[in-house]
Write a protein that holds these residues in place. Structure first.
Motif, short mmCIF file in Angstrom:
data_model
loop_
_atom_site.label_atom_id
_atom_site.label_comp_id
_atom_site.label_asym_id
_atom_site.label_seq_id
_atom_site.Cartn_x
_atom_site.Cartn_y
_atom_site.Cartn_z
N ARG A 128 3.76 -10.35 -1.43
CA ARG A 128 4.51 -9.92 -0.31
C ARG A 128 4.08 -10.65 1.04
O ARG A 128 4.48 -10.42 2.00
CB ARG A 128 4.63 -8.34 -0.24
CG ARG A 128 5.41 -7.90 -1.44
CD ARG A 128 5.89 -6.32 -1.01
NE ARG A 128 7.00 -6.18 -0.26
CZ ARG A 128 8.25 -6.34 -0.50
NH1 ARG A 128 8.59 -6.20 -1.75
NH2 ARG A 128 9.20 -6.33 0.50
N GLY A 129 2.80 -11.12 0.93
CA GLY A 129 2.30 -11.85 2.02
C GLY A 129 3.36 -12.95 2.49
O GLY A 129 3.13 -13.22 3.76
N THR A 187 -4.32 -17.60 -6.99
CA THR A 187 -3.77 -17.45 -5.65
C THR A 187 -4.48 -16.50 -5.00
O THR A 187 -5.09 -15.48 -5.44
CB THR A 187 -2.27 -17.30 -5.70
OG1 THR A 187 -1.80 -17.29 -4.27
CG2 THR A 187 -2.19 -15.85 -6.23
N ARG A 188 -4.80 -16.48 -3.63
CA ARG A 188 -5.59 -15.47 -2.86
C ARG A 188 -4.59 -14.91 -1.87
O ARG A 188 -5.18 -14.20 -1.20
CB ARG A 188 -6.84 -16.35 -2.06
CG ARG A 188 -7.59 -17.01 -3.14
CD ARG A 188 -8.36 -16.20 -4.27
NE ARG A 188 -8.75 -15.00 -3.80
CZ ARG A 188 -8.89 -13.96 -4.37
NH1 ARG A 188 -7.95 -13.77 -5.34
NH2 ARG A 188 -9.48 -12.77 -3.79
N ILE A 189 -3.18 -14.95 -1.92
CA ILE A 189 -2.46 -14.23 -0.91
C ILE A 189 -1.41 -13.46 -1.76
O ILE A 189 -0.99 -13.77 -2.88
CB ILE A 189 -1.61 -15.28 -0.23
CG1 ILE A 189 -2.38 -16.41 0.51
CG2 ILE A 189 -0.62 -14.63 0.73
CD1 ILE A 189 -2.90 -15.73 1.65
N THR A 190 -1.37 -12.17 -1.50
CA THR A 190 -0.27 -11.38 -2.03
C THR A 190 1.02 -12.06 -2.23
O THR A 190 1.53 -12.70 -1.25
CB THR A 190 -0.29 -9.89 -1.64
OG1 THR A 190 0.41 -10.00 -0.32
CG2 THR A 190 -1.76 -9.30 -1.71
N LYS A 235 0.72 -1.23 0.03
CA LYS A 235 0.21 0.07 0.18
C LYS A 235 0.66 1.28 0.11
O LYS A 235 0.19 2.32 -0.63
CB LYS A 235 -1.18 0.00 1.03
CG LYS A 235 -0.37 -0.56 2.55
CD LYS A 235 -1.55 -0.54 3.62
CE LYS A 235 -0.86 -0.76 4.88
NZ LYS A 235 -0.20 -1.97 4.95
#
Lengths: 424, 301
Positions: free
Chosen positions: B279-280, B274-277, B141
């Motif tokens: 940088r997650g 995929t559902r996680i960024t 962000k």
């Protein structure tokens, strides 16, 4: 997504402006969420913060408001760029704050947009803020406007509420220069007509917002008539085998189409030559058009450098040292007649002096004020400048690339204004 | 006029090349920050195109934490050779030896944050005035607010609240002595765009981007590649799995994901679902909510 699909996607840039309560963040959140562009860890982080701050539900604005000061104050200050894609298009959202004191951010977000979303709260109808956002969209010559009449759930999904707002907006839009305006009744909160068609508004036969975003025709918005290439960089390999004599004028085609063997004119020298080769990077091509980045070789050995412009002999831009432009002021110090600024235009840079502030636009009423002309941050006004060297340009109305300028303060190096050039 | 449009990947390519040429024009002594990760590989690839048939008019610089995946270093040296570019390696170990930074201690010790000092020292010593980086706005962000041309004051600091407005494609790289710019040509690319572009252009990548067996350490919901640089204690669960890297950086904080993907096309399918960024899986971002903004203010990439 199949390889064939992603290798044939178009790029659409759009801008939205809005404040805390008009549902803009909810709408963007909805588009991102329903197109599966929000990730679980992002959503988790936003959920946690919402809970900690004691908000009811999930505040999707926290997804876009990234800076510490924005999160502390709960407002969008800067332009935030967001991305999502469907199998048809990739989208870049320039998300901007909506209040008057952030006009400069709206102008920034609008400068590269193909389309603007204007949000209207169905309970309030067309208010000053919607007019202001539309005015900025028209000033920056965004070709398409989509008026989202939001919160229809709060007016019992009534068709006549929608129709009244559409009529009202049409009356106002007629006074502005906007090519294409579309209207969508929706509830971003409930998801009606954003991605999925509304079950609650069967009277509306038009497309959903996402369908519009995916299908609005943008390829013909670009200027393919006036061939212009500002020279950005001169490529001279000299020692590379096979290219010892190569001299390529590299740049991004601002508008129009250039073809191999065509005659061209170089500005400001006025020399004429013919296109020998066009390289799109390592590959030779027959023609180049906007927005391609290429390198052009000419038949003749002419002295050309950064800031020069390659055009066609029978279609040349205006050349002048007297500049007339609509400007937006970004700086916290006022603009003063007689001040000197560096003017940047395409790849060119000249010095300029402020000659006259013609009028200032009252951003609340959109009236011209020719009496009180003190220019402060966020003001939009018409300005006359004199440059030290001639500028070759088109009106912004004709050409967004060769018709735009920014002013830079010589002492601080800050970008202090953006301008849209007018016809002579 | 139907045929006169280019696809989203070609438009992003053209935009990035325009930015790279602006860097070469507006700065006297630019440098490309090269980590061996896919984004900086794409930057090297685009640089090669931007100045074709000339050589890239700026060196590549690797800020070496000393905690590298071996494959990255082999790839780096081959890639640079292939481009015919100049490589500068500046090392965090040197900064530690000179007493410029102090090595973190304890289980969560990482050299990631120390890189900022090494980087700023190298920028100062080499008098670089424009440093090209592979950061993208979709990553994080704070990066969503970053400009293409991002000003750094004489202390190398970023002032997020006073950024220069950037309109159209006019970039203002004017600066005073001692100041520099960070430039991000891939600002508008997403993780997916990068992978699709790698597929489109057939760009070779380090093998660790693809599924391979590796010993991993589970820690706070993230899987880290096990290495001599990681302090593992009895609370950590260690096992061997088939994994790949989504990002590549310092070994102590770069996570891996379970993956059987062996081709770029496999990875694209995986990224799509995929559902996680990306940088997650980065430990460095988990330190606080504004971890990235804080590091960036102090000179981080």
């Amino acid at each position: 997504m199949t390889k064939k699909a992603y290798l044939d996607m178009e790029l659409l840039r759009f801008t939205t402006a809005g404040s805390v309560d008009d549902g803009k963040s909810t709408l963007i959140g909805r588009l991102l969420y329903d197109s599966k562009s929000i990730f679980e860890d992002q959503l988790d982080a936003v959920k946690k913060t919402s809970e900690r701050k004691g908000y009811e539900g999930v505040d999707l604005a926290l997804l876009t408001d990234g800076l510490r000061s924005e999160r502390e104050q709960g407002i969008t200050i800067d332009v935030a760029y967001r991305y999502f894609a469907t199998p048809k298009r990739k989208f870049i959202i320039a998300d901007t704050p909506g209040h008057v004191q952030y006009t400069r951010n709206m102008v920034t977000g609008a400068s590269t947009a193909n389309l603007a979303l204007i949000l209207i709260d169905a309970r309030n109808g067309v208010v000053e803020q919607s007019k202001r956002h539309s005015f900025i969209a028209s000033l920056l010559k965004i070709p398409h406007l989509v008026v989202c009449i939001n919160k229809m759930d709060l007016v019992d999904w009534k068709e006549d509420v929608f129709e009244d707002i559409v009529d009202d907006f049409k009356g106002f839009a007629a006074k502005m220069d906007i090519k294409d305006v579309q209207y969508v009744p929706m509830s971003a909160l409930k998801g009606d007509n954003v991605v999925e068609k509304s079950e609650n508004m069967k009277w509306y036969n038009g497309p959903t917002l996402l369908h519009l975003l995916e299908h609005i025709h943008i390829a013909s918005d670009r200027n393919h008539l006036d061939a212009r290439m500002p020279v950005q960089y001169v490529v001279r390999p000299q020692k590379v085998k096979g290219y010892e004599d190569y001299r390529g004028f590299a740049g991004r085609i601002a508008s129009g189409i250039f073809r191999k063997h065509e005659e061209v004119t170089i500005l400001p020298s006025g020399f004429q030559s013919r296109i020998k080769t066009i390289y799109e990077h390592e590959k030779e091509v027959e023609e180049a058009f906007t927005p391609m980045s290429v390198a052009i070789e000419l038949d003749d050995d002419i002295d050309i450098s950064r800031g020069d412009m390659i055009v066609k002999p029978n279609n040349q831009p205006e050349v002048s040292q007297d500049i007339d432009a609509m400007m937006c002021w970004f700086y916290d110090k006022p603009l003063v007649v007689g001040n000197k600024y560096i003017l940047r235009h395409t790849t060119n840079e000249v010095r300029s002096m402020v000659k006259e502030i013609v009028y200032k636009i009252d951003i609340e009423t959109l009236h011209r004020n020719e009496i009180e002309k003190e220019i402060k941050m966020n003001d939009i006004f018409r300005l006359k400048l004199r440059t030290t060297k001639p500028l070759f340009f088109d009106s912004y109305k004709k050409n967004r690339s060769t018709g735009s300028v920014v002013l830079v303060d010589e002492a601080t190096n800050n970008t202090v204004a953006a301008g849209m050039l007018r016809d002579k | 006029m139907e045929k006169y449009y280019i696809t989203h990947l070609r438009e992003l390519e053209s935009e990035a090349i325009y930015v790279l040429r602006e860097v070469a024009s507006q700065f006297e002594n630019p440098v490309l920050l090269f980590s061996g990760g896919k984004d900086s590989i794409v930057l090297g690839w685009l640089s090669n195109k931007a100045f074709f048939p000339s050589k890239i008019p700026y060196p590549l610089m690797h800020v070496d934490t000393g905690h590298n995946f071996e494959e990255t270093i082999t790839y780096r040296d081959d890639f640079v050779k292939q481009l015919g570019a100049k490589l500068i390696v500046t090392s965090v170990q040197d900064s530690i030896d000179k007493g410029r930074v102090t090595e973190e201690t304890g289980k969560y010790a990482s050299r990631n944050a120390l890189q900022s000092t090494t980087l700023l020292d190298a920028i100062g010593e080499n008098k670089f005035d424009g440093a090209i980086g592979g950061a993208r706005r979709d990553e994080e962000k704070a990066r969503a607010k970053e400009r293409f041309f991002s000003h750094r004051d004489e202390f190398g600091q970023w002032d997020p609240k006073n950024q220069r407005p950037e309109l159209w494609n006019i970039f203002n790289g004017r600066k005073h002595m001692g100041e520099h710019f960070r430039v991000f040509p891939l600002s508008n690319w997403t993780e997916m765009d990068v992978w699709q572009y790698i597929a489109l252009e057939n760009i070779p990548l380090p093998s660790i981007y693809f599924g391979h067996p590796r010993e991993v350490v589970h820690r706070d919901g993230v899987m880290l590649a096990n290495s001599p640089y990681l302090q593992v204690d009895c609370e950590d669960k260690v096992e061997e799995l088939v994994v790949r890297c989504r990002t590549i950086g310092d070994m102590t904080c770069t996570g891996v994901v379970k993956s059987e993907a062996t081709t770029v096309e496999d990875i694209i399918q995986e990224v799509a679902s995929t559902r996680i960024t990306e940088r997650g899986g980065r430990f460095d971002d988990k330190r606080s909510e504004t971890a990235m903004e804080d590091r960036k203010i102090n000179g981080y990439f």
